[in-house]
Design a protein around this motif. Structure first.
Motif, PDB file in Angstrom:
ATOM      1  N   PHE A  41     -47.489  41.402  13.386  1.00  0.00           N
ATOM      2  CA  PHE A  41     -48.393  41.814  14.438  1.00  0.00           C
ATOM      3  C   PHE A  41     -47.619  42.623  15.466  1.00  0.00           C
ATOM      4  CE2 PHE A  41     -46.716  37.733  15.612  1.00  0.00           C
ATOM      5  CZ  PHE A  41     -46.384  37.891  16.941  1.00  0.00           C
ATOM      6  N   THR A  88     -38.296  38.960  31.569  1.00  0.00           N
ATOM      7  CA  THR A  88     -37.286  38.024  31.124  1.00  0.00           C
ATOM      8  C   THR A  88     -36.146  38.827  30.523  1.00  0.00           C
ATOM      9  OG1 THR A  88     -38.263  37.899  28.951  1.00  0.00           O
ATOM     10  CG2 THR A  88     -39.037  36.311  30.571  1.00  0.00           C
ATOM     11  N   PHE A  91     -37.370  40.749  27.545  1.00  0.00           N
ATOM     12  CA  PHE A  91     -38.310  41.852  27.756  1.00  0.00           C
ATOM     13  C   PHE A  91     -37.750  42.969  28.634  1.00  0.00           C
ATOM     14  CE2 PHE A  91     -41.745  38.531  27.055  1.00  0.00           C
ATOM     15  CZ  PHE A  91     -41.927  38.939  25.754  1.00  0.00           C
ATOM     16  N   GLY A  94     -38.373  30.161  25.879  1.00  0.00           N
ATOM     17  CA  GLY A  94     -38.652  30.847  24.614  1.00  0.00           C
ATOM     18  C   GLY A  94     -40.137  31.113  24.536  1.00  0.00           C
ATOM     19  N   MET A  95     -40.643  31.082  23.304  1.00  0.00           N
ATOM     20  CA  MET A  95     -42.066  31.344  23.152  1.00  0.00           C
ATOM     21  C   MET A  95     -42.873  30.119  23.561  1.00  0.00           C
ATOM     22  SD  MET A  95     -42.014  33.191  19.495  1.00  0.00           S
ATOM     23  CE  MET A  95     -40.314  33.193  18.981  1.00  0.00           C
ATOM     24  N   HIS A 128     -47.678  30.077  20.394  1.00  0.00           N
ATOM     25  CA  HIS A 128     -47.407  31.497  20.171  1.00  0.00           C
ATOM     26  C   HIS A 128     -47.173  31.700  18.675  1.00  0.00           C
ATOM     27  CE1 HIS A 128     -45.517  35.426  20.481  1.00  0.00           C
ATOM     28  NE2 HIS A 128     -45.854  35.467  21.748  1.00  0.00           N
ATOM     29  N   VAL A 176     -42.209  34.091  15.825  1.00  0.00           N
ATOM     30  CA  VAL A 176     -41.516  35.379  15.759  1.00  0.00           C
ATOM     31  C   VAL A 176     -40.034  35.134  15.499  1.00  0.00           C
ATOM     32  CG1 VAL A 176     -40.804  37.433  17.028  1.00  0.00           C
ATOM     33  CG2 VAL A 176     -43.125  36.558  17.291  1.00  0.00           C
ATOM     34  N   TYR A 233     -37.708  40.760  15.469  1.00  0.00           N
ATOM     35  CA  TYR A 233     -38.253  41.280  16.724  1.00  0.00           C
ATOM     36  C   TYR A 233     -37.833  42.733  16.881  1.00  0.00           C
ATOM     37  CZ  TYR A 233     -38.737  41.762  21.837  1.00  0.00           C
ATOM     38  OH  TYR A 233     -39.064  42.186  23.101  1.00  0.00           O
ATOM     39  N   MET A 243     -44.369  34.786  23.368  1.00  0.00           N
ATOM     40  CA  MET A 243     -42.963  35.027  23.609  1.00  0.00           C
ATOM     41  C   MET A 243     -42.601  34.799  25.059  1.00  0.00           C
ATOM     42  SD  MET A 243     -41.958  38.430  21.632  1.00  0.00           S
ATOM     43  CE  MET A 243     -43.560  38.696  20.935  1.00  0.00           C
ATOM     44  N   THR A 244     -43.665  34.572  25.836  1.00  0.00           N
ATOM     45  CA  THR A 244     -43.417  34.577  27.263  1.00  0.00           C
ATOM     46  C   THR A 244     -43.540  33.212  27.866  1.00  0.00           C
ATOM     47  OG1 THR A 244     -44.778  36.479  27.084  1.00  0.00           O
ATOM     48  CG2 THR A 244     -44.054  35.880  29.260  1.00  0.00           C
ATOM     49  N   PRO A 245     -42.623  32.871  28.689  1.00  0.00           N
ATOM     50  CA  PRO A 245     -42.801  31.632  29.448  1.00  0.00           C
ATOM     51  C   PRO A 245     -43.976  31.823  30.382  1.00  0.00           C
ATOM     52  CG  PRO A 245     -40.558  32.459  29.593  1.00  0.00           C
ATOM     53  CD  PRO A 245     -41.382  33.544  28.982  1.00  0.00           C
TER      54      PRO A 245
END
Lengths: 812, 140
Positions: free
Chosen positions: A319, A356, A359, A388-389, A393, A396, A399, B1-3
């Protein structure tokens, strides 16, 4: 004799060996060397064949060279006797005139060395001369230790090629081989061949020579030592030959294998290069496809969806998501996202990502991030509470994240995930990077386009007069172009405030379509406004308009209603020129069409139009409309008018909501003609005046609680506390729906009109909300269901560049 | 993936507009979540509206590893005066996940408005709704 034939065109080691064996068998019992020579000649004559099995050698001669003076096979070795040597044809098989002996008897017998012998038996002579056969005739009679064999091959390309006669026989090459027979004695075998002999076949004849020697020797009871020596020599020759062959084979094999390896290597290189080229071509092709699709897309929502779909497809991800920044109307920037390969509801539960460590790279446009296992990345898992996720979620491991930047500004970022490790390759990275670059360009284009379109729409809004608000009257209008036609039309409505609190109401329809109809309409409307300001009565206005139409557009049929509402007198004066009659609903809910006195359409010259006067007390509602509202292909106009009457006689509410629900019922997006509507409501008292609150939002979740707050405060102010719970829930669901699905800036308006409260949420997406009844165990889709359950009415209407979703509740 | 932006673990966090990080994060009210842990159960008392904006925070809080393993999770809604369809979605999601894992979930302390939308959407027949936390615990 069937197995004693040897194919010269396929002569090999085994032929050499078998040939030797058969030769010796053939000569066994020969009484003399001469007799053996004849047998040997016949053997070769008969045994050697060509590829087709035919005789390969039409003539075979066997020469012996021996000391002279003694009869054959008799060696007279007198000391000091000067021994003369002779070369004699001891065996001959086949017909050859120059050697003209009769079959079985040799005719040639010449002293050597002599020019005569060299001429008569050139090949044998040359062979033996080269071997030093004549040298043995030294005065001491000592036999030189020389021994050896030689093979001479003459093909027809060479100097002493077969002569004409032989050629006529098909002889293509001559082969001579020979050597020492016994000390002092020499032999030579001459073959006239019809086949061309390959060099390696010629080489094989060195071993055949040894066999021939052995065969010739056995004819004359040789001393055992000599025979043993001959056998040994023969074996050695054979071994040497085998060794040579083996070495040759080995080197051939080695060369072959090295050549094969080279070939394989270069083939692999070729294949790899081809793969690379193909890959390149595919990448270019895929990017071109994605690029042209993106470049053609100017609608931002469609564009970002295309981009993420293309990139996800090319990356092989399970995805993908594309996060992008959008500038709101008030200049604030907010982050939106689209998904591919997974339903949006999967991510609805999660908050927006933050900067984060994982990201940051992408959101700050620092570079591409590709990981075989993101959970093993040192940047992963540093942020609370999930480290983490978050739970739920999608898994993954692999990545890949690529920023989308344009001129140093980060426009957004692609994110791709896959539950397995090591899915994303350099190739994927290159593809997605390519899509990212194209997306940046396309986003830039779309933004430019959007700005231009907004400017154009702004201009249009200025050109299309919005109807003025008039004290004491709630009014609204609609204009809908025909469903299948976006061309300009000739329908119009107008509302013109007049002195003394009166209001002129106009609806008209210039027949025809296109620019001409629109231009005529514009002129008529302008003229109508001017006549209205002069304070002319409705019948007079239509009279003037009729003359005008005659002047500016003769034969252009135009229908029109002109009415003047006088609130002070609770009265309406109206004149109708061939138009569908206005419809009035009185405060008691009774409905009537104002069709008592209808004049002809405009454009029939000067004439007086009939005028009617109708009481319009407070609480009345009046609708003026064009035929598009009631006329439909396949439905008589009377049916349409009857439906309209029923709708007005039914429950009515807030005017905007009324208009939309009637349009839904009567036209339902299927209208064949343009529709124009002008709808008025005279509220019964001042408390029923329309009041409204408006607020605009960016499509972020924070808009939801704020809109609830807005609604709650307004209703308290309007003294409608009992509606707070319902309206808050409706506002919440409608705003959340717009944030979740439309993802464009949105506008919330709450209006109160008498007994009704209407909430409108306007966004810039044309996708309409649908009522989906959720299974009790399911996560989503309850929002519109709740609105449907609570609101008195709800609906949507398209507007230029978006839609309005509205819901109405009753105040009492 | 996000907190999520929600409070961590079992501490209580006071709701206030998020001060975090500028444009990337939505702003607006957040929930106050107070957790109390018993031997075989946990009670999470929620204060504030549960809506499209705050539901992710609630979900984040209820789906941490620690919370997941509690055999009985009670969501006390006494302090919740408003729920929307996002809240209902969150309840259904938690309920389904816990049932699938063989663990229990209960809602208590429903205010009338919250009860009304559960009834409107027929969810009272799906979600275990009880009057008080005590009721759930005494039922065993």
């Amino acid at each position: 004799m069937q197995d004693t034939r040897f194919d010269l065109s396929a002569f090999g080691l085994s032929e050499v060996a078998r040939c030797g064996v058969h030769l010796r068998e053939a000569v066994s019992g020969a009484s003399s060397a001469d007799a053996a020579a004849q047998v040997v000649a016949e053997f070769f004559h008969d045994s050697l064949v060509d590829g087709r099995g035919d005789r390969a050698c039409p003539v075979v001669g066997v020469f012996l060279s021996r000391p002279q003076a003694a009869p054959a096979a008799q060696v007279v070795a007198g000391p000091r006797a000067r021994q003369e040597r002779r070369l004699s044809l001891a065996g001959l098989s086949g017909a050859y005139a120059p050697w003209h002996g009769t079959e079985g008897s040799a005719a040639l017998d010449l002293p050597v060395p002599s020019p005569e012998a060299a001429r008569q038996a050139p090949l044998a002579y040359r062979l033996l001369d080269r071997l030093g056969a004549w040298a043995t005739a030294d005065p001491d009679g000592a036999v030189p230790p020389l021994s050896g064999v030689d093979v001479v091959h003459v093909s027809d390309s060479q100097e002493d090629a077969p002569d004409e006669a032989l050629r006529a026989e098909g002889v293509r090459s001559l082969l001579a081989f020979g050597g020492t027979l016994s000390p002092g004695e020499w032999f030579a075998v001459v073959l006239f061949c019809r086949v061309a002999l390959a060099a390696d076949v010629v080489d094989l004849f060195s071993a055949v020579t040894s066999s021939a020697r052995l065969a010739l020797l056995s004819g004359g009871r040789p001393p055992p030592a000599l025979e043993a020596e001959a056998v040994r020599t023969s074996l050695e020759d054979m071994e040497n030959l085998v060794a040579r062959r083996a070495a040759h084979l080995q080197s051939t094999v080695a060369r072959l294998s090295s050549v094969t390896a080279d070939l394989r290597r270069s083939q692999q290189e070729l294949e790899q290069r081809e793969r690379q080229l193909r890959d390149e071509a595919t990448i270019v092709e895929l990017l071109q496809q994605a690029g042209s699709a993106l470049a053609a897309e100017l609608d931002l929502d469609t564009l970002v969806q295309h981009a993420v779909d293309a990139a996800t497809g090319l990356s092989g991800a399970a995805f993908g998501a594309f996060f992008y920044n959008v500038l709101g109307e008030t200049g604030e920037s907010y982050l939106l996202y689209v998904l591919s390969g997974v339903d949006r509801s999967v991510f609805d539960k999660f908050p927006m990502p933050r900067n984060t460590q994982v990201f940051e790279e992408t959101f700050r446009g620092l570079g591409v991030m590709r990981s075989d296992d993101i959970t093993a990345d040192p940047r992963y898992g540093h942020n609370s509470p999930h480290h983490g996720m978050p739970e739920g979620h999608l898994p993954v491991r692999s990545y890949l994240a690529v920023p989308v930047t344009s001129r140093g500004t980060v426009l957004g970022g692609f994110f791709f995930g896959h539950p397995e490790r090591g899915v994303f390759t350099e190739r994927h990275e290159r593809l997605v990077t390519g899509v990212a670059a194209q997306t940046a360009v396309a986003l830039h284009n779309a933004q430019t386009y959007r700005q231009e379109r907004e400017a154009a729409m702004e201009l249009q809004r200025h050109l299309l007069p919005t109807l003025p608000r008039v004290e004491g009257i709630a009014s609204t209008s609609r204009y809908l172009p025909a469903a299948r036609d976006r061309g300009a039309g000739g329908d119009w409505v107008d509302l013109i405030p007049l002195p003394d609190g009166e209001v002129a109401l106009v609806v008209g329809d210039v027949m025809g379509k296109g620019v001409r109809a629109a231009a005529v309409m514009g002129q008529i409307r302008t003229a109508c406004r001017a006549y209205a300001r002069l304070g002319l009565a409705p019948s007079e206005v239509l009279e003037h308009l009729s003359v005008l139409v005659d002047d500016i557009a003769p034969g252009c049929i135009t229908t029109c209603v002109y009415a003047v509402l006088d609130p002070a007198e609770d009265r309406l004066r109206a004149a109708v020129a061939g138009h569908l009659p206005p419809v009035l609903r009185d405060p008691q809910g009774r409905v009537r069409f104002l069709d008592e006195r209808v004049g002809p359409p405009l454009g029939v010259g000067r004439r007086r139009y009939p005028q009617q006067e109708i009481p319009v007390p407070p609480g009345s509602r009046l609708l003026l409309y064009t035929d598009g509202l009631v006329e439909r292909r396949g439905r008589p106009i009377d049916d349409g008018l009857r439906s309209l009457r029923e709708l007005l006689a039914g429950p009515v509410g807030e005017i905007e909501a009324d208009c939309d629900s009637w349009l839904d019922t009567l036209a339902d997006g299927q209208h064949d003609d343009d529709i124009a509507m002008l709808y008025l409501h005279r509220p019964e008292d001042a408390s029923q005046q329309v009041s409204a609150v408006v607020r605009e939002y960016a499509p972020v979740s924070g808009a939801v609680p704020d809109a609830r707050q807005l609604v709650s405060e307004a209703l308290h102010e309007w003294n409608l506390q009992h509606l707070v719970n319902d309206m808050m829930l409706i506002a919440d669901e409608m705003v959340a729906n717009a944030v979740r699905h439309a993802r464009t800036p949105l506008r919330v308006e709450l209006r109160r009109a008498g007994e009704r409260v209407v909430l409108e949420v306007t966004d810039s997406s044309t996708e309409e909300p649908r009522l989906i009844v959720s299974h009790p165990g399911e996560f989503g889709h309850r929002g519109i269901f709740l609105v449907n359950a609570i609101a008195t009415r709800w609906g949507t209407r398209r507007i230029d560049g978006g839609k309005v979703v509205w819901a109405e509740v009753k105040a009492s | 993936m996000t907190p999520s932006t929600g409070p961590e673990g079992y501490t209580s966090a006071h709701g206030s507009p998020s001060a975090d990080a500028g444009s990337l994060l939505p702003t607006g009210p957040t929930l106050t979540l107070a957790s109390h842990r018993g031997p075989r159960h946990a009670v999470v008392a929620v204060e504030g509206p549960i809506d499209y904006h705050t539901a992710p925070q609630l979900l984040g809080h209820l789906t941490t590893k620690e919370m997941q393993h509690v055999p009985l999770l009670i969501l006390d809604l006494t302090g919740v005066d408003f729920c929307d369809s996002s809240a209902l979605g969150a309840f259904v999601d938690i309920h389904r996940r816990r049932s699938d894992a063989g663990r229990r979930f209960a809602l208590t302390g429903l205010q009338s408005e919250v009860r009304r939308i559960l009834e409107l959407t027929q969810l009272t027949s799906v979600l275990p709704v009880h009057a008080t936390v005590k009721d759930v615990l005494s039922e065993g």
